[in-house]
Write an enzyme that holds these catalytic residues in place. Structure first.
Site, PDB file in Angstrom:
ATOM      1  N   ASP A   1      50.817  33.536  40.946  1.00  0.00           N
ATOM      2  CA  ASP A   1      51.513  34.741  41.299  1.00  0.00           C
ATOM      3  C   ASP A   1      52.631  35.544  42.183  1.00  0.00           C
ATOM      4  O   ASP A   1      52.484  35.180  43.252  1.00  0.00           O
ATOM      5  CB  ASP A   1      50.341  36.154  41.439  1.00  0.00           C
ATOM      6  CG  ASP A   1      50.514  37.343  41.615  1.00  0.00           C
ATOM      7  OD1 ASP A   1      50.192  37.460  40.170  1.00  0.00           O
ATOM      8  OD2 ASP A   1      50.944  37.840  42.421  1.00  0.00           O
TER       9      ASP A   1
ATOM     10  N   GLU B   1      52.785  33.938  35.085  1.00  0.00           N
ATOM     11  CA  GLU B   1      53.059  35.536  34.770  1.00  0.00           C
ATOM     12  C   GLU B   1      53.953  35.458  32.811  1.00  0.00           C
ATOM     13  O   GLU B   1      55.078  35.081  34.007  1.00  0.00           O
ATOM     14  CB  GLU B   1      52.892  36.841  35.118  1.00  0.00           C
ATOM     15  CG  GLU B   1      52.274  37.384  36.334  1.00  0.00           C
ATOM     16  CD  GLU B   1      52.854  38.377  37.221  1.00  0.00           C
ATOM     17  OE1 GLU B   1      53.062  39.652  36.808  1.00  0.00           O
ATOM     18  OE2 GLU B   1      52.348  37.739  38.496  1.00  0.00           O
TER      19      GLU B   1
ATOM     20  N   ASP C   1      46.767  38.518  45.553  1.00  0.00           N
ATOM     21  CA  ASP C   1      47.511  38.104  45.201  1.00  0.00           C
ATOM     22  C   ASP C   1      47.009  36.901  44.894  1.00  0.00           C
ATOM     23  O   ASP C   1      46.911  36.128  43.622  1.00  0.00           O
ATOM     24  CB  ASP C   1      49.382  38.044  45.555  1.00  0.00           C
ATOM     25  CG  ASP C   1      50.015  39.099  45.917  1.00  0.00           C
ATOM     26  OD1 ASP C   1      49.373  40.249  45.182  1.00  0.00           O
ATOM     27  OD2 ASP C   1      50.717  39.504  47.196  1.00  0.00           O
TER      28      ASP C   1
END
Ligand SMILES: [Zn+2]
Length: 367
Positions: free
Chosen positions: A184, A268, A348
């Site tokens: 992340d 992501e 995170d």
């Protein structure tokens, strides 16, 4: 596989003039070929192919002396570039999207030309690069070229001229790894993995980004059309390039560390349709850094025989990575504490674990 090696060029004034002239002629050719394709279609529903246009190049040279100043394969490459733009356009039309028709290019938007069949037209000789129609240009080989050179692209950037060699290299596959990881990109200047490992952005990158913001404000403040603004715009372009280079360096380091250790890497997916774009400058910088990273990671992974997955980021930070409970939290809240299962970890890391979970689920594996 192809790997790119980029070096700085030190052309003489005359060589730089010839290279600028080449860019200009390439933009003219690009626009002419684009117009020809468009007109043929509009006037008679006829399709002109790249082969038609490449076959017409000798005739074009007879009619227009100026094109003799450019190596013939460089001209052919312009036709191929236009064709790639059309292929991408057709592909997107077929996929049901609404793409824009390939656009005309101003000379300013045309910043590179390619010798597509090295060593024809361009030969590397030690610290010299012999470019047909340009001359013998000095080049700084700060690291050795590997493999067989397939193409050479000359590019003009804000701070000078560069040559990119695309080389055929043998992939160096690493020993297999079954280790998995989710990544992340946090907002606090670092990337964090599902294992809790932190990759902090180096200080010089942060400083360069601050400098970039400052110059951006400066350009906005200065009067349009003024000399002071022009100067600021030039400085800004250089700062952009500087930040881009540092981001790339940093991304290379992180990607290398991940690829060395993990067999499966999930991040992501920034291209998810309908994703809300970040409007804050900090968010924009964050997205830019992530974009650079995602541009580098797949190449490195492929070379090493690793798997890279791009996962749906929706609510990855709001969902509990242990029990799946929806735990809403504002951006300022950096900690994830789940009221249902009691999981208590950095926000995170929780997001990275969710990304990992989604990736493994998509591959039909269990976390
Ligand atoms: Zn929970």
């Amino acid at each position: 596989m192809l790997k790119a090696f980029k070096y700085r060029l030190y052309p003489t004034r005359e060589q730089a003039r010839k290279m600028s002239d080449t860019l200009w002629l390439c933009s003219i050719l690009y626009n002419r070929c684009l117009a020809a394709r468009r007109d043929a279609w509009q006037n008679g529903r006829k399709t002109i192919t790249k082969f038609d246009q490449m076959a017409a190049l000798p005739e074009l040279k007879r009619q227009d002396e100026r094109f003799h100043r450019v190596h013939s394969q460089v001209l052919q490459d312009v036709v191929k570039r236009l064709d790639r733009a059309f292929q991408a356009f057709f592909r997107r039309v077929k996929a049901g999207e609404k793409p824009g028709y390939p656009r005309f290019r101003s000379a300013r938007r045309c910043d590179s030309f390619t010798y597509p069949q090295a060593p024809s037209g361009c030969q590397s000789q030690g610290n010299k690069l012999v470019l047909s129609k340009i001359g013998t240009v000095k080049v700084k080989l700060h690291r050795p070229i590997q493999g067989k050179v397939k193409t050479v692209t000359v590019r003009q950037q804000a701070d000078g001229w560069y040559a990119s060699f695309a080389c055929e290299v043998k992939p160096s596959v690493l020993p297999a790894s079954e280790e998995v990881v989710g990544v992340d990109l946090g907002l606090e200047n670092f990337d964090i993995t599902s294992d809790g490992e932190v990759f902090e952005n180096p200080r010089h990158l942060r400083r360069a980004e601050r400098n970039l913001k400052r110059l951006q404000r400066q350009v906005c403040r200065r009067e349009k059309g003024g000399n002071r603004r022009k100067k600021a715009v030039k400085q800004l372009a250089k700062a952009h390039l500087h930040v881009a280079n540092q981001r790339k360096d940093n991304a290379h380091k992180i990607a290398r560390a991940l690829v060395n250790r993990y067999g499966y890497i999930f991040g992501e997916d920034l291209n998810v349709k309908g994703m809300v774009h970040n409007r804050h400058l900090a968010g924009a910088i964050h997205d830019a850094g992530w974009g650079v990273f995602l541009g580098i990671l797949p190449g490195k992974a492929e070379e090493a025989g690793r798997y890279v997955g791009a996962e749906e980021p929706y609510r990855s930070s709001q969902e509990c990575s242990d029990c799946g409970e929806h735990v809403p939290k504002p951006l300022a809240q950096r900690w994830h504490s789940c009221p249902r299962c009691g999981l208590s970890i950095h926000r995170d890391v929780n997001a990275a674990r969710n990304i990992l979970k989604r990736g493994l689920k998509r591959l039909g594996r269990v976390a």
